[in-house]
Design an enzyme around this catalytic site. Structure first.
Site, short mmCIF file in Angstrom:
data_model
loop_
_atom_site.label_atom_id
_atom_site.label_comp_id
_atom_site.label_asym_id
_atom_site.label_seq_id
_atom_site.Cartn_x
_atom_site.Cartn_y
_atom_site.Cartn_z
CE LYS A 29 -1.17 4.99 -1.72
NZ LYS A 29 -1.81 4.39 -0.54
CG HIS B 1 -7.38 8.47 -0.52
ND1 HIS B 1 -6.03 8.39 -0.83
CD2 HIS B 1 -7.82 7.20 -0.43
CE1 HIS B 1 -5.68 7.11 -0.95
NE2 HIS B 1 -6.74 6.37 -0.70
CG ASP C 105 18.89 12.13 -9.87
OD1 ASP C 105 18.86 11.00 -10.41
OD2 ASP C 105 18.85 13.19 -10.51
CE LYS D 235 -4.21 6.96 2.53
NZ LYS D 235 -5.57 6.62 2.51
CG ASP E 96 0.26 19.98 21.02
OD1 ASP E 96 -0.96 20.21 21.01
OD2 ASP E 96 0.78 19.16 21.79
CG HIS F 246 -2.06 0.93 1.17
ND1 HIS F 246 -2.19 1.99 2.05
CD2 HIS F 246 -3.13 1.02 0.34
CE1 HIS F 246 -3.28 2.66 1.78
NE2 HIS F 246 -3.88 2.10 0.75
#
Length: 512
Positions: free
Chosen positions: A251, A429, A256, A431, A436, A249
């Protein structure tokens, strides 16, 4: 191609129906047979009792244990046998062997610099403890000299990613859960082809199940023909597989060795609002430039070399290999990965540490809110001790059943003082946690059992960075486009049928 995929999916559905009918007939015949055989019935009841005792003494999450125990009690003849067959839900031995071997081989590639930890400790001892946990238990060190840029929408992320890919001179590493043909992927693929033809080392990993209905079969061969080295993670087989839950899952894009991208955004047009699926698609991502990119490089190379061993050493890919100048950046950055290969729920523990250490506020973006007892307790306790805990979920869901399950957690959280908002323009979508004005997490890790226990995931923890204020400002702005959940959820008044369905879904949620 769409017709071919359609026919394939139809055949899979028909096969599934026939298999279910056959299995049902077998169970019916078997159950009748057992009734005529006291000895056989006794054997299976003993197996079920032993399975319950085994479940009780495992180190699994209590909700997972309860779900299995109830299943065994409801189906005493076959429940225990079923648990023995599929209850462990661990990655396949082959997957475990490959990945464990590569992580062990490259263990020394990620070493925490004590000076950075000490510098962080001078600011806040508790925060140092959180970073130390990720460095020692999670295996990913914290870094300074890294600049973080936050993207509050997929369109911004896409434009920046495309621009940085065009600058690549030496290597491009990409690893994504979902890839779908369209404007976003086609334009990125064009750049990757050009770079590969120019001699740039281009590598691409995609999750096979995540892309099964979006890409042609054996797509990695198509990429290879274009000069792009590639493989599909955990190939999908149109039969029930015990390892289908352990998806990649993550991404990740590394360019470089000194630039990295991640977040919740996949490579498909709905993520940049070129295609509308569930209203306006709200997602978030980020770009890193500097020392901390090394964590993402190692994440990718470990996955790559576990399946295609091409690198004896990771040294050529270090941040300064192609960027000899010193990096800029303020604060501390700690990219990390979570894996189902161990018994450590790193992703959940990072979230718990933020909630337990918060003084003033914690704001949360999450598309799914399917939490275990530990997370629910942490959210409620933070609110009860005066922390302003706010959670934003989608207003238009991608999965209606899962959305009902998410809403089933509202009453107890609202009662404790947690404030919940639904993003009315569409599907949220993103997350992320922000706390603080000091710390934040952005990544791929949903607040559900699949992300926290079964998937390969990644995130980045930040402290003292300018990007943190951008995340907080993004949450504040989105409150204007969201509807706060009211008292109708606080006292639990719902349609009885909906309540019953939610109860069933909450019971089996840990098993999904």
């Amino acid at each position: 191609m769409k017709k071919i995929l359609g026919k394939l999916l139809n055949r899979i559905v028909i096969f599934g129906i026939l298999l279910a009918v056959q299995l049902g007939w077998f169970l019916l015949t078997f159950t009748k047979l057992v009734h005529y055989s006291t000895g056989l019935s006794l054997v299976f009841r003993i197996i079920s009792i032993l399975a319950v005792l085994w479940i009780i003494n495992t180190e699994d999450n209590p909700a997972y244990k309860i779900a299995w125990i109830i299943l065994v009690l409801v189906f005493p003849l076959l429940g225990g046998l079923f648990y023995v067959m599929v209850g462990h839900k661990r990655p396949s031995k082959g997957m475990r062997r490959r990945l464990d071997a590569e992580c062990s081989r490259t263990e020394k590639e990620l070493v925490q610099e004590e000076a950075v930890l000490d510098k962080l400790g001078e600011m806040d001892g508790r925060v140092r403890g959180s970073a130390y946990y990720l460095a020692e238990t999670g295996g990913y060190p914290v870094w300074d000299h890294t600049l973080a840029t936050y993207y509050k929408i997929g369109e911004e992320y896409y434009a920046s990613l495309l621009a940085e890919l065009k600058k690549a001179e030496h290597f491009i590493f990409m690893e994504f859960f979902i890839v779908g043909e369209g404007k976003m992927w086609d334009s990125i693929l064009e750049v990757l082809e050009e770079k590969a033809a120019a001699g740039v080392d281009v590598r691409f990993v995609y999750d096979d199940l995540g892309c099964v209905s979006l890409l042609p079969s054996a797509y990695s061969r198509i990429l290879e023909s274009k000069g792009i080295k590639s493989f599909a993670f955990n190939p999908f087989v149109p039969l029930w597989s015990l390892v289908m839950n352990n998806r990649d899952h993550r991404k990740i894009a590394v360019i470089d060795g000194h630039t990295a991208f991640s977040g919740g955004i996949n490579l498909a047009d709905e993520y940049i609002n070129e295609k509308e699926r569930f209203g306006h698609w709200k997602d978030t991502g980020f770009m890193l430039k500097g020392e901390a990119v090394w964590n993402y490089t190692v994440m990718f190379l470990r996955m790559w070399n576990a399946y295609r061993h091409t690198d004896e050493s990771y040294e050529p890919f270090r941040p300064h290999a192609w960027h000899p100048e010193a990096f800029e950046g303020e604060g501390f950055i700690q990219p990390y990965s979570d894996t189902p290969l161990d018994n450590e729920t790193v992703g959940e523990n990072v979230y718990l540490n933020i909630l337990n250490q918060a003084k003033d506020y914690v704001y949360i973006f999450t598309p799914y809110l399917i939490v275990d007892h530990e997370m629910q307790t942490a959210l409620c306790l933070a609110a009860k001790r005066g922390v302003d805990v706010r959670i934003m979920t989608p207003g238009i869901p991608d999965k209606k059943t899962i959305f009902q399950l998410t809403r089933s957690y509202y009453p107890v959280l609202l009662k404790a003082g947690v404030r919940i908002y639904e993003y009315t323009p569409g599907f949220l979508h993103a997350k992320s946690f922000v706390c603080d004005d000091e710390s934040a997490v952005v990544g791929t890790i949903n607040m559900d059992y699949r992300s926290l226990y079964h998937h390969f995931e990644n995130g980045v923890w930040m402290h003292g960075c300018d990007a943190i204020r951008d995340i907080e400002a993004d949450f504040d702005k989105l409150l204007q486009d969201s509807e706060e959940v009211t008292d109708k959820y606080r006292d639990g008044r719902k349609n009885m049928a909906v309540r019953g369905w939610q109860c069933i879904m909450r019971l089996i949620a840990p098993l999904l």
